[in-house]
Design a protein around this motif. Structure first.
Motif, PDB file in Angstrom:
ATOM      1  N   PRO A 153       0.821  -1.215   0.000  1.00 18.49           N
ATOM      2  CA  PRO A 153       0.000   0.000   0.000  1.00 18.49           C
ATOM      3  C   PRO A 153       0.851   1.261   0.000  1.00 18.49           C
ATOM      4  O   PRO A 153       1.896   1.320   0.641  1.00 18.49           O
ATOM      5  N   GLY A 154       0.368   2.276  -0.736  1.00 16.88           N
ATOM      6  CA  GLY A 154       1.084   3.550  -0.749  1.00 16.88           C
ATOM      7  C   GLY A 154       0.986   4.284   0.573  1.00 16.88           C
ATOM      8  O   GLY A 154       1.975   4.780   1.103  1.00 16.88           O
ATOM      9  N   THR A 155      -0.236   4.343   1.115  1.00 14.41           N
ATOM     10  CA  THR A 155      -0.460   4.994   2.405  1.00 14.41           C
ATOM     11  C   THR A 155      -1.370   4.111   3.240  1.00 14.41           C
ATOM     12  O   THR A 155      -2.386   3.618   2.753  1.00 14.41           O
ATOM     13  N   ILE A 156      -1.016   3.942   4.516  1.00 18.50           N
ATOM     14  CA  ILE A 156      -1.799   3.118   5.446  1.00 18.50           C
ATOM     15  C   ILE A 156      -2.521   4.043   6.403  1.00 18.50           C
ATOM     16  O   ILE A 156      -1.897   4.870   7.073  1.00 18.50           O
ATOM     17  N   GLY A 157      -3.847   3.937   6.459  1.00 13.10           N
ATOM     18  CA  GLY A 157      -4.629   4.702   7.418  1.00 13.10           C
ATOM     19  C   GLY A 157      -4.773   3.930   8.719  1.00 13.10           C
ATOM     20  O   GLY A 157      -5.090   2.741   8.713  1.00 13.10           O
ATOM     21  N   LEU A 158      -4.526   4.602   9.838  1.00 12.10           N
ATOM     22  CA  LEU A 158      -4.572   3.940  11.150  1.00 12.10           C
ATOM     23  C   LEU A 158      -5.540   4.683  12.049  1.00 12.10           C
ATOM     24  O   LEU A 158      -5.381   5.880  12.295  1.00 12.10           O
ATOM     25  N   VAL A 159      -6.552   3.962  12.530  1.00 11.31           N
ATOM     26  CA  VAL A 159      -7.524   4.514  13.471  1.00 11.31           C
ATOM     27  C   VAL A 159      -7.233   3.880  14.828  1.00 11.31           C
ATOM     28  O   VAL A 159      -7.429   2.677  15.019  1.00 11.31           O
ATOM     29  N   ARG A 193      -0.792   7.198   7.950  1.00 18.44           N
ATOM     30  CA  ARG A 193      -1.581   8.380   8.296  1.00 18.44           C
ATOM     31  C   ARG A 193      -2.497   8.010   9.469  1.00 18.44           C
ATOM     32  O   ARG A 193      -3.405   7.184   9.315  1.00 18.44           O
ATOM     33  N   VAL A 194      -2.244   8.606  10.622  1.00 20.26           N
ATOM     34  CA  VAL A 194      -2.975   8.266  11.840  1.00 20.26           C
ATOM     35  C   VAL A 194      -4.179   9.197  11.979  1.00 20.26           C
ATOM     36  O   VAL A 194      -4.046  10.429  11.891  1.00 20.26           O
ATOM     37  N   ALA A 195      -5.347   8.592  12.194  1.00 19.40           N
ATOM     38  CA  ALA A 195      -6.563   9.345  12.491  1.00 19.40           C
ATOM     39  C   ALA A 195      -6.939   9.027  13.939  1.00 19.40           C
ATOM     40  O   ALA A 195      -7.513   7.969  14.217  1.00 19.40           O
ATOM     41  N   PRO A 196      -6.597   9.881  14.898  1.00 18.98           N
ATOM     42  CA  PRO A 196      -6.826   9.554  16.309  1.00 18.98           C
ATOM     43  C   PRO A 196      -8.305   9.481  16.642  1.00 18.98           C
ATOM     44  O   PRO A 196      -9.129  10.225  16.110  1.00 18.98           O
ATOM     45  N   ALA A 197      -8.636   8.555  17.537  1.00 18.76           N
ATOM     46  CA  ALA A 197     -10.020   8.385  18.010  1.00 18.76           C
ATOM     47  C   ALA A 197      -9.974   7.646  19.338  1.00 18.76           C
ATOM     48  O   ALA A 197      -9.056   6.862  19.599  1.00 18.76           O
ATOM     49  N   VAL A 256     -14.585   6.973  16.083  1.00 15.58           N
ATOM     50  CA  VAL A 256     -14.081   5.965  15.149  1.00 15.58           C
ATOM     51  C   VAL A 256     -14.783   6.103  13.794  1.00 15.58           C
ATOM     52  O   VAL A 256     -14.160   5.993  12.736  1.00 15.58           O
ATOM     53  N   LEU A 257     -16.093   6.344  13.823  1.00 15.73           N
ATOM     54  CA  LEU A 257     -16.837   6.548  12.567  1.00 15.73           C
ATOM     55  C   LEU A 257     -16.296   7.754  11.813  1.00 15.73           C
ATOM     56  O   LEU A 257     -16.103   7.708  10.585  1.00 15.73           O
ATOM     57  N   ASP A 258     -16.038   8.848  12.525  1.00 20.07           N
ATOM     58  CA  ASP A 258     -15.532  10.053  11.878  1.00 20.07           C
ATOM     59  C   ASP A 258     -14.135   9.800  11.273  1.00 20.07           C
ATOM     60  O   ASP A 258     -13.860  10.207  10.133  1.00 20.07           O
ATOM     61  N   ALA A 259     -13.270   9.129  12.021  1.00 14.61           N
ATOM     62  CA  ALA A 259     -11.929   8.831  11.501  1.00 14.61           C
ATOM     63  C   ALA A 259     -12.003   7.889  10.305  1.00 14.61           C
ATOM     64  O   ALA A 259     -11.268   8.057   9.319  1.00 14.61           O
ATOM     65  N   LEU A 260     -12.881   6.895  10.360  1.00 14.36           N
ATOM     66  CA  LEU A 260     -13.034   5.950   9.257  1.00 14.36           C
ATOM     67  C   LEU A 260     -13.505   6.661   7.992  1.00 14.36           C
ATOM     68  O   LEU A 260     -12.986   6.423   6.889  1.00 14.36           O
TER      69      LEU A 260
END
Length: 418
Positions: free
Chosen positions: A141-147, A172-176, A187-191
């Motif tokens: 993967p080019g970029t990995i999203g992490l929640v 790319r971290v999306a904190p939740a 979690v829904l918002d970050a997803l």
């Protein structure tokens, strides 16, 4: 209240009393929620609660008799899930809405698991957990999203193991929040934010271990449906191996731990380098075998007599050419001889039919002065000029006399009577 107009408005007290009367007619209701705040005032027989919805950002005030709260086993604490039997009420003097709890029931572990199981069966019947809907993860993967929770062990495990396996991986971290009443909302918002980003190729939702109550938000129906509708493949890394919230069933890939999620998302650079080296060695060996085989075939070709001395083939072909040349000459000579014989025969036949040959045998052709051939003496008269054609020339003469042959008479038929 329906007859109010701008000229005849209703006072505030009338509106408040009307709302109070309407709410009173609702009767008692059963309400499920999470205790966000618990206030026990010293010396008061009433306990004040704040009951929050586990998904929506909505709460309501609940009042309850102290005896009802004190009788609960286990004791009521903040964050506990409860089901209350309450009477809605509207306080007209303050304009506030609240619930008066007559009965409070703790949502125990057995009941939680039963509700999760019923929810699992309903969602499975809709096909949300179907295997054919699982999407494969990209190889790199080019970029990995992490929640995940910011600064948590789960974040550290995923990030460190991912970069250890593939140092160039972009995360790319999306904190939740990973627990509590705001967990599902964040979690829904970050997803949704990561799923809307076209650069993100895979999304990992990671959380460490915890109790069933702590992992309850990851069995929420709203979150499960959001993962099902996501465009990007989702990896669930919630809890430990024994834990299995509904998020694990709907996700495209289930990882037993956050560390396992890192192993599933990116390949190991050392392993891939070793595989490339093995593939390169196999390719070199295959090329070397091919070259050796072709070299052996070339050596065998060069060892043949024709390749050792190419003149051998030329000599053999030269002999064949000489043989074919001699044969052609003989054939041509035979054909010429037969043709010469045929010409001679034809010439002899032509000479035999030629008038000149007749003249050579002593005959002559008589012609008048005009060149007409005379075949009878009838047109001749004495003193007429004529020419005689013989074999070797022509004789010009003049007739001195003309003597026609006598007319022959038919001999008598012996059978006729005299």
């Amino acid at each position: 209240m329906r007859e109010t107009t701008a000229a005849a408005p209703a006072p505030v007290r009338a509106v408040a009393n009307a709302i109070t009367q309407y709410v009173d007619r609702l009767g008692t209701v059963w309400v499920e929620g999470q205790v966000a705040q618990l206030n026990r005032r010293q010396g008061m027989a009433t306990v004040f609660l704040t009951l929050r919805d586990p998904v929506a950002d909505l709460s309501v005030t609940v009042t309850c008799a102290r005896a009802t709260v004190d009788s609960l086993d286990p004791p009521l604490v903040e964050g506990a899930g409860v089901v209350i039997h309450a009477k809605p009420s509207f306080y007209a003097t303050r304009g506030t809405f609240s619930l008066y709890a007559r009965e409070i029931r703790m949502v125990g572990l057995g009941e939680l698991l039963a509700r999760i199981e019923r929810r699992r069966q309903l969602l499975a019947a809709e096909g949300l957990f179907a295997v054919e809907l699982k999407r494969p993860l990209p190889f790199l993967p080019g970029t990995i999203g992490l929640v995940t929770a910011p600064g948590s062990d789960a974040e550290r495990d995923v990030v460190e193991n991912t970069r250890r396996r593939w140092p160039a991986a972009a995360i790319r971290v999306a904190p939740a929040r990973m627990q509590g009443h705001q967990c599902v909302v964040e979690v829904l918002d970050a997803l949704r934010r990561l799923d809307a980003d076209p650069a993100v190729d895979v999304i990992v939702i990671a959380r460490g271990g915890g109790s069933v109550e702590d992992l309850l938000p990851f069995s929420d129906e709203t979150l499960v449906r959001a993962v099902h509708q996501a465009r990007t493949p989702v990896v669930s890394a919630i809890g430990h191996e024994a834990d299995q919230p509904l998020l694990d069933l709907v996700a495209d890939v289930r990882a037993s731990t956050p560390t396992d999620a890192a192993r599933r998302v990116v390949p190991d650079m050392a392993e891939e380098t070793a595989r490339v080296a093995q593939a390169r060695d196999r390719l070199r060996a295959a090329v070397r075998r091919f070259v050796d085989r072709e070299q052996t075939a070339l050596t065998a070709l060069r060892s043949r007599p024709a390749m050792a001395d190419p003149r051998t083939l030329l000599d053999a072909r030269a002999d064949e050419v000489v043989q074919w040349r001699d044969r052609a000459r003989r054939t041509l000579a035979h054909r010429l001889d037969r043709a010469e014989d045929d010409v001679r025969h034809q010439a002899a036949r032509a000479r035999a039919l030629s008038p000149l040959a007749t003249l050579q045998r002593g005959y002559a052709v008589l012609q008048d002065a005009d060149g007409h051939v005379l075949t009878t003496v009838a047109p001749l008269a004495p003193g007429q000029a004529i020419s005689v054609r013989v074999a070797d020339g022509r004789v010009h003469a003049t007739t001195t006399d003309v003597e026609p042959d006598p007319v022959p008479t038919d001999p008598p038929d012996p059978e006729e009577e005299p």
